[in-house]
Design a protein around this motif. Structure first.
Motif, mmCIF file in Angstrom:
data_model
loop_
_atom_site.group_PDB
_atom_site.id
_atom_site.type_symbol
_atom_site.label_atom_id
_atom_site.label_comp_id
_atom_site.label_asym_id
_atom_site.label_seq_id
_atom_site.Cartn_x
_atom_site.Cartn_y
_atom_site.Cartn_z
ATOM 1 N N ILE A 18 0.840 -1.203 0.000
ATOM 2 C CA ILE A 18 0.000 0.000 0.000
ATOM 3 C C ILE A 18 0.873 1.250 0.000
ATOM 4 N N MET A 19 1.825 1.276 0.902
ATOM 5 C CA MET A 19 2.703 2.438 1.000
ATOM 6 C C MET A 19 3.521 2.612 -0.269
ATOM 7 N N SER A 20 3.985 1.511 -0.801
ATOM 8 C CA SER A 20 4.782 1.564 -2.016
ATOM 9 C C SER A 20 3.985 2.173 -3.170
ATOM 10 N N LEU A 21 2.724 1.787 -3.257
ATOM 11 C CA LEU A 21 1.873 2.366 -4.294
ATOM 12 C C LEU A 21 1.639 3.848 -4.049
ATOM 13 N N GLU A 35 -7.110 -3.817 -6.330
ATOM 14 C CA GLU A 35 -6.685 -4.432 -7.591
ATOM 15 C C GLU A 35 -5.170 -4.576 -7.658
ATOM 16 N N LYS A 36 -4.474 -3.532 -7.273
ATOM 17 C CA LYS A 36 -3.014 -3.544 -7.400
ATOM 18 C C LYS A 36 -2.359 -4.490 -6.399
ATOM 19 N N MET B 1 5.949 -4.723 -12.503
ATOM 20 C CA MET B 1 6.037 -3.948 -11.251
ATOM 21 C C MET B 1 4.955 -4.382 -10.273
ATOM 22 N N GLY B 2 4.437 -5.619 -10.440
ATOM 23 C CA GLY B 2 3.473 -6.144 -9.473
ATOM 24 C C GLY B 2 4.180 -6.469 -8.173
ATOM 25 N N PHE B 3 3.389 -6.864 -7.175
ATOM 26 C CA PHE B 3 3.988 -7.199 -5.892
ATOM 27 C C PHE B 3 4.001 -8.707 -5.716
#
Lengths: 96, 96
Positions: A18-21, A35-36, B1-3
């Motif tokens: 979450i923070m990375s996004l 979604e991400k 760039m997914g997690f």
DNA sequence: ATAAACATGTTTATGTCATAAACAATATGA
DNA sequence: TCATATTGTTTATGACATAAACATGTTTAT
């Protein structure tokens, strides 16, 4: 080259994602994060609350197309914490 | 760039510190790990067992100066896992 | 020789946390 | 109006991290 303690709030896969996004986005709503990250709604809700509780992100609840909408953004405090975490982690990884 | 998912065994401060030390050393005994990580004996013992259980490290119990001595070394499997973990983590950190 | 202190770990107990399942509230469509 | 979808929250539980208690043997002091 000692091992600095790692912020327990950030040393968690979902919260870190979450923070990375959020460091790379102006803001993101619940569904985008969902979604991400690929998380479940329940888990995402809980972890957003914890990050908000810590002041790492701001959460604004509104409506979008008549539906509830939760908009998240990283705070200055959150950016600092994220950067500190990354710096603290590097020695563990043999980086830097 | 997914997690990518993070190996839960390695995504723990103490276990990661142990592995980080062992990748850089031929081997290390219990007391060296204790000193370098700052952990308690109990916690160190538990986490060594888990890493051994997973085959990430080898553990040889012997004696040194008449005292019990536990010598740990990273395995090939452990090195692979560590490297994979580091690679998987980087996108979260905005590295690479 | 005996007791006290030290050394090296292991086991157990417990509080915390991560997660998914269940729930709630509202909106839309048939 | 009834069923289904959308967006999230709350709750329940199983796993985990950690420290405290324990076990085993050694050295030192008396």
């Amino acid at each position: 080259m000692g091992f600095a303690p790692l912020d327990p709030l950030l040393h968690n896969q979902l919260r870190l994602a979450i923070m990375s996004l959020l460091v790379g986005l102006e803001s993101a709503d619940f569904n985008l994060l969902l979604e991400k990250t690929g998380a479940t709604r329940g888990n995402l809700s809980v972890q957003i609350s914890k990050l908000k509780e810590a002041g790492y992100i701001s959460v604004v609840k509104g409506y979008k197309d008549n539906y509830p909408n939760t908009e998240c953004a990283i705070t200055y405090h959150g950016i600092r914490a994220f950067e500190t975490y990354v710096a603290s982690l590097k020695p563990y990884l043999g980086i830097g």
